[in-house]
Design a protein around this motif. Structure first.
Motif, PDB file in Angstrom:
ATOM      1  N   SER A  26       0.778  -1.507  -0.032  1.00 22.27           N
ATOM      2  CA  SER A  26      -0.078   0.011  -0.080  1.00 22.27           C
ATOM      3  C   SER A  26       0.827   1.229   0.061  1.00 22.27           C
ATOM      4  O   SER A  26       0.565   2.231  -0.688  1.00 22.27           O
ATOM      5  CB  SER A  26      -0.951  -0.183   1.042  1.00 22.27           C
ATOM      6  N   LYS A  27       1.904   1.146   0.686  1.00 24.73           N
ATOM      7  CA  LYS A  27       2.656   2.451   0.838  1.00 24.73           C
ATOM      8  C   LYS A  27       3.353   2.904  -0.459  1.00 24.73           C
ATOM      9  O   LYS A  27       3.426   3.823  -0.919  1.00 24.73           O
ATOM     10  CB  LYS A  27       4.119   2.320   2.089  1.00 24.73           C
ATOM     11  N   PHE A  30       0.702   3.905  -3.094  1.00 25.56           N
ATOM     12  CA  PHE A  30       0.220   5.305  -2.600  1.00 25.56           C
ATOM     13  C   PHE A  30       1.131   6.401  -2.942  1.00 25.56           C
ATOM     14  O   PHE A  30       0.891   7.283  -3.753  1.00 25.56           O
ATOM     15  CB  PHE A  30      -0.073   5.391  -0.935  1.00 25.56           C
ATOM     16  N   TYR A  34       0.261   9.176  -5.523  1.00 26.07           N
ATOM     17  CA  TYR A  34       0.291  10.638  -5.042  1.00 26.07           C
ATOM     18  C   TYR A  34       1.200  11.544  -5.917  1.00 26.07           C
ATOM     19  O   TYR A  34       0.854  12.715  -6.165  1.00 26.07           O
ATOM     20  CB  TYR A  34       0.831  10.614  -3.717  1.00 26.07           C
ATOM     21  N   GLU A  40      -3.329  14.336  -1.331  1.00 22.47           N
ATOM     22  CA  GLU A  40      -3.352  13.278  -0.509  1.00 22.47           C
ATOM     23  C   GLU A  40      -4.543  12.234  -0.405  1.00 22.47           C
ATOM     24  O   GLU A  40      -4.781  11.231  -0.330  1.00 22.47           O
ATOM     25  CB  GLU A  40      -2.759  13.738   0.947  1.00 22.47           C
ATOM     26  N   ALA A  43      -5.441  10.791  -3.448  1.00 21.56           N
ATOM     27  CA  ALA A  43      -4.578   9.325  -3.554  1.00 21.56           C
ATOM     28  C   ALA A  43      -5.167   8.419  -2.700  1.00 21.56           C
ATOM     29  O   ALA A  43      -5.018   7.015  -3.185  1.00 21.56           O
ATOM     30  CB  ALA A  43      -3.190   9.944  -3.337  1.00 21.56           C
ATOM     31  N   GLU A  44      -5.504   8.681  -1.572  1.00 22.84           N
ATOM     32  CA  GLU A  44      -6.131   7.751  -0.580  1.00 22.84           C
ATOM     33  C   GLU A  44      -7.222   7.000  -1.157  1.00 22.84           C
ATOM     34  O   GLU A  44      -7.483   5.972  -1.305  1.00 22.84           O
ATOM     35  CB  GLU A  44      -6.315   8.131   0.819  1.00 22.84           C
ATOM     36  N   LEU A  47      -6.297   4.883  -3.968  1.00 17.79           N
ATOM     37  CA  LEU A  47      -5.492   3.686  -3.406  1.00 17.79           C
ATOM     38  C   LEU A  47      -6.701   2.472  -3.222  1.00 17.79           C
ATOM     39  O   LEU A  47      -6.691   1.332  -3.321  1.00 17.79           O
ATOM     40  CB  LEU A  47      -4.776   3.990  -2.274  1.00 17.79           C
ATOM     41  N   GLN A  48      -7.833   3.043  -2.425  1.00 19.21           N
ATOM     42  CA  GLN A  48      -8.938   2.234  -1.977  1.00 19.21           C
ATOM     43  C   GLN A  48      -9.382   1.233  -3.267  1.00 19.21           C
ATOM     44  O   GLN A  48      -9.680   0.290  -3.142  1.00 19.21           O
ATOM     45  CB  GLN A  48      -9.992   2.854  -1.415  1.00 19.21           C
TER      46      GLN A  48
END
Length: 176
Positions: A26-27, A30, A34, A40, A43-44, A47-48
């Motif tokens: 995930s990091k 992300f 991003y 941010e 981007a979150e 990511l989901q």
């Protein structure tokens, strides 16, 4: 856990395998997202969505076409680029204050920071400057080949050739 076994367990809808996948990747994903959207919160959200796609489309992964991370990276990168081309994203971007533009210009402008996000910094640093600029624009900033051609003031055919050669060089380094 072996990556192919991990993806097989995700294909079988094993939530523990999904937790492992999320924890491990995930990091990095992300960071790539991003670097394209420069926001941010967005981007979150992306990511989901990316992890939902991974969960739903695990059966489409083929080890013969590359590593799991590469497959997930492409999903993430494409989702982020799609978002930047959406009407909502462009409308929101037009409404940003001038302070946000300073933040956007200063945030993550360094290629070394960007490649650290996916753990290939030591390999990208070994590439020629022309390769670094192509990879930065196409893979970390989300430029199309046409946009990269305009940014670098070189023909699109040159961008395509350099991209192909640079990725081949990077792949060779990663496999050795």
């Amino acid at each position: 856990m072996e990556q192919e076994l991990l993806i097989k367990r995700i294909e079988e809808k094993d939530p523990k395998a999904f937790d492992v996948l999320y924890e491990n990747y995930s990091k990095s994903l992300f960071g790539v997202i991003y670097n394209i959207v420069k926001n941010e919160e967005i981007a979150e959200e992306i990511l989901q969505d990316v992890f939902i796609k991974i969960w739903d489309k695990a059966a489409t992964y083929s080890p013969s076409k590359g590593r799991i991370f590469t497959w997930m990276l492409n999903i993430a990168r494409n989702a982020a680029i799609d978002k930047t081309r959406s009407k909502d994203f462009n409308k929101d971007k037009k409404n940003l204050s001038s302070e946000n533009f300073v933040d956007i210009l200063n945030a993550h402008d360094n290629l070394n920071e960007q490649v650290d996000a996916i753990g290939i910094s030591k390999y990208v640093k070994k590439l020629k400057e022309t390769c670094k600029s192509i990879i930065e624009l196409l893979y970390f900033k989300g430029f199309t080949q046409k946009e990269a051609s305009e940014e670098l003031n070189i023909p699109i055919g040159t961008v395509k050739t350099r991209n192909r050669n640079c990725i081949a060089n990077l792949r060779e380094m990663l496999l050795n």
